[in-house]
Motif scaffolding. Sequence first.
Motif, PDB file in Angstrom:
ATOM      1  N   VAL A 202       0.849  -1.187   0.000  1.00 43.73           N
ATOM      2  CA  VAL A 202       0.000   0.000   0.000  1.00 43.73           C
ATOM      3  C   VAL A 202       0.887   1.241   0.000  1.00 43.73           C
ATOM      4  O   VAL A 202       1.738   1.401   0.877  1.00 43.73           O
ATOM      5  CB  VAL A 202      -0.935   0.028   1.234  1.00 43.73           C
ATOM      6  CG1 VAL A 202      -1.770   1.297   1.231  1.00 43.73           C
ATOM      7  CG2 VAL A 202      -1.837  -1.202   1.245  1.00 43.73           C
ATOM      8  N   THR A 204       1.126   5.201   0.445  1.00 44.81           N
ATOM      9  CA  THR A 204       0.409   6.326   1.027  1.00 44.81           C
ATOM     10  C   THR A 204       1.149   7.627   0.749  1.00 44.81           C
ATOM     11  O   THR A 204       2.315   7.628   0.344  1.00 44.81           O
ATOM     12  CB  THR A 204       0.257   6.160   2.548  1.00 44.81           C
ATOM     13  OG1 THR A 204       1.558   6.246   3.167  1.00 44.81           O
ATOM     14  CG2 THR A 204      -0.383   4.813   2.893  1.00 44.81           C
ATOM     15  N   LEU A 205       0.472   8.742   0.992  1.00 46.21           N
ATOM     16  CA  LEU A 205       1.107  10.050   0.832  1.00 46.21           C
ATOM     17  C   LEU A 205       2.299  10.182   1.775  1.00 46.21           C
ATOM     18  O   LEU A 205       3.334  10.742   1.420  1.00 46.21           O
ATOM     19  CB  LEU A 205       0.094  11.166   1.100  1.00 46.21           C
ATOM     20  CG  LEU A 205       0.624  12.594   1.042  1.00 46.21           C
ATOM     21  CD1 LEU A 205       1.205  12.911  -0.328  1.00 46.21           C
ATOM     22  CD2 LEU A 205      -0.481  13.596   1.381  1.00 46.21           C
ATOM     23  N   GLU A 206       2.179   9.650   2.978  1.00 43.13           N
ATOM     24  CA  GLU A 206       3.271   9.721   3.959  1.00 43.13           C
ATOM     25  C   GLU A 206       4.515   9.014   3.430  1.00 43.13           C
ATOM     26  O   GLU A 206       5.639   9.483   3.629  1.00 43.13           O
ATOM     27  CB  GLU A 206       2.835   9.090   5.280  1.00 43.13           C
ATOM     28  CG  GLU A 206       3.883   9.219   6.383  1.00 43.13           C
ATOM     29  CD  GLU A 206       3.415   8.633   7.705  1.00 43.13           C
ATOM     30  OE1 GLU A 206       4.186   8.693   8.666  1.00 43.13           O
ATOM     31  OE2 GLU A 206       2.268   8.135   7.758  1.00 43.13           O
ATOM     32  N   ASP A 207       4.331   7.890   2.734  1.00 44.07           N
ATOM     33  CA  ASP A 207       5.473   7.173   2.148  1.00 44.07           C
ATOM     34  C   ASP A 207       6.237   8.069   1.184  1.00 44.07           C
ATOM     35  O   ASP A 207       7.477   8.094   1.174  1.00 44.07           O
ATOM     36  CB  ASP A 207       4.994   5.926   1.393  1.00 44.07           C
ATOM     37  CG  ASP A 207       4.393   4.885   2.315  1.00 44.07           C
ATOM     38  OD1 ASP A 207       4.852   4.779   3.465  1.00 44.07           O
ATOM     39  OD2 ASP A 207       3.458   4.181   1.879  1.00 44.07           O
ATOM     40  N   SER A 227      -3.101   5.079  -2.346  1.00 44.30           N
ATOM     41  CA  SER A 227      -4.153   5.831  -1.661  1.00 44.30           C
ATOM     42  C   SER A 227      -4.551   7.044  -2.494  1.00 44.30           C
ATOM     43  O   SER A 227      -3.756   7.549  -3.290  1.00 44.30           O
ATOM     44  CB  SER A 227      -3.674   6.292  -0.281  1.00 44.30           C
ATOM     45  OG  SER A 227      -2.769   7.369  -0.399  1.00 44.30           O
ATOM     46  N   ALA A 230      -2.124   9.946  -2.128  1.00 43.31           N
ATOM     47  CA  ALA A 230      -0.860   9.706  -2.820  1.00 43.31           C
ATOM     48  C   ALA A 230      -1.027   9.897  -4.318  1.00 43.31           C
ATOM     49  O   ALA A 230      -0.172  10.491  -4.987  1.00 43.31           O
ATOM     50  CB  ALA A 230      -0.361   8.296  -2.514  1.00 43.31           C
TER      51      ALA A 230
END
Length: 248
Positions: A202, A204-207, A227, A230
């Motif tokens: 998955v 995500t924007l945080e990644d 996501s 993202a």
Amino acid sequence: MDIEELIKSIAIEVLSKMKRRVLLFITGGSVNIKEVFIALRENSMIQYSIVMSDAALNVIPKEYIESIDGKLINEKSEMTKEISKADLIVIPVLTRNTLSKISNGISDNLVTLGISEAIMMNKKIVAVKDSFDPNNSVNIYLGYTRNKAYNEMLLKYLKVLEDMGIEFVNAEQLKDKINDFFNFNIETKKNNKVVKKIFSGVLTLEDILCIEGKLEELCIKKGTTISPLALDYVSNNKIKICYVEEKE
């Protein structure tokens, strides 16, 4: 409602809550306004509210305002609420007239009153100076910068507002200034190297935001879930996506 519609409605609700709130105060200038509005509309993670002067309503093309999909505010009480809620105040078009008024504490219309309230609330304010700046090439070409004393007066007003906390930028700097404020830029000042990253599972924007350097390409293994936040970020920052096969 089937499962796909439910997921879509939840995603829309989450995205609306994650969007940053930016309040725009727009006056009736015309210098570099096309570039300004291109910068404003390039990030889907921002929700705009807009206060316009009477002059702006006559000068700024209607399609420019419509392109940023913002909510127009015409009432003082609603404006004050939006100032309180806003993460950032932006003055994308600031005329000599409005510059002079707010630097001298004059609040004679909704825009000057709103900017004054934002200053008194100590909100973060970014203003584009192209319309009044005596050092701007357009103003120089038009012959509006030949009186040295008048130029010095404008720059004095700029300094007054800088001392009150307003940050001034050129039109070409607006996009990066907003992105930097909200940490939308993934390029760091410490590390400007270009990187390529492979993701699986998955994403995500945080990644993405945790990556150091300028990300130009995302390599994603088949089956990876991206996501919505993202995906929006990848689109807004023109990051290339390639899909790779899972190695046996």
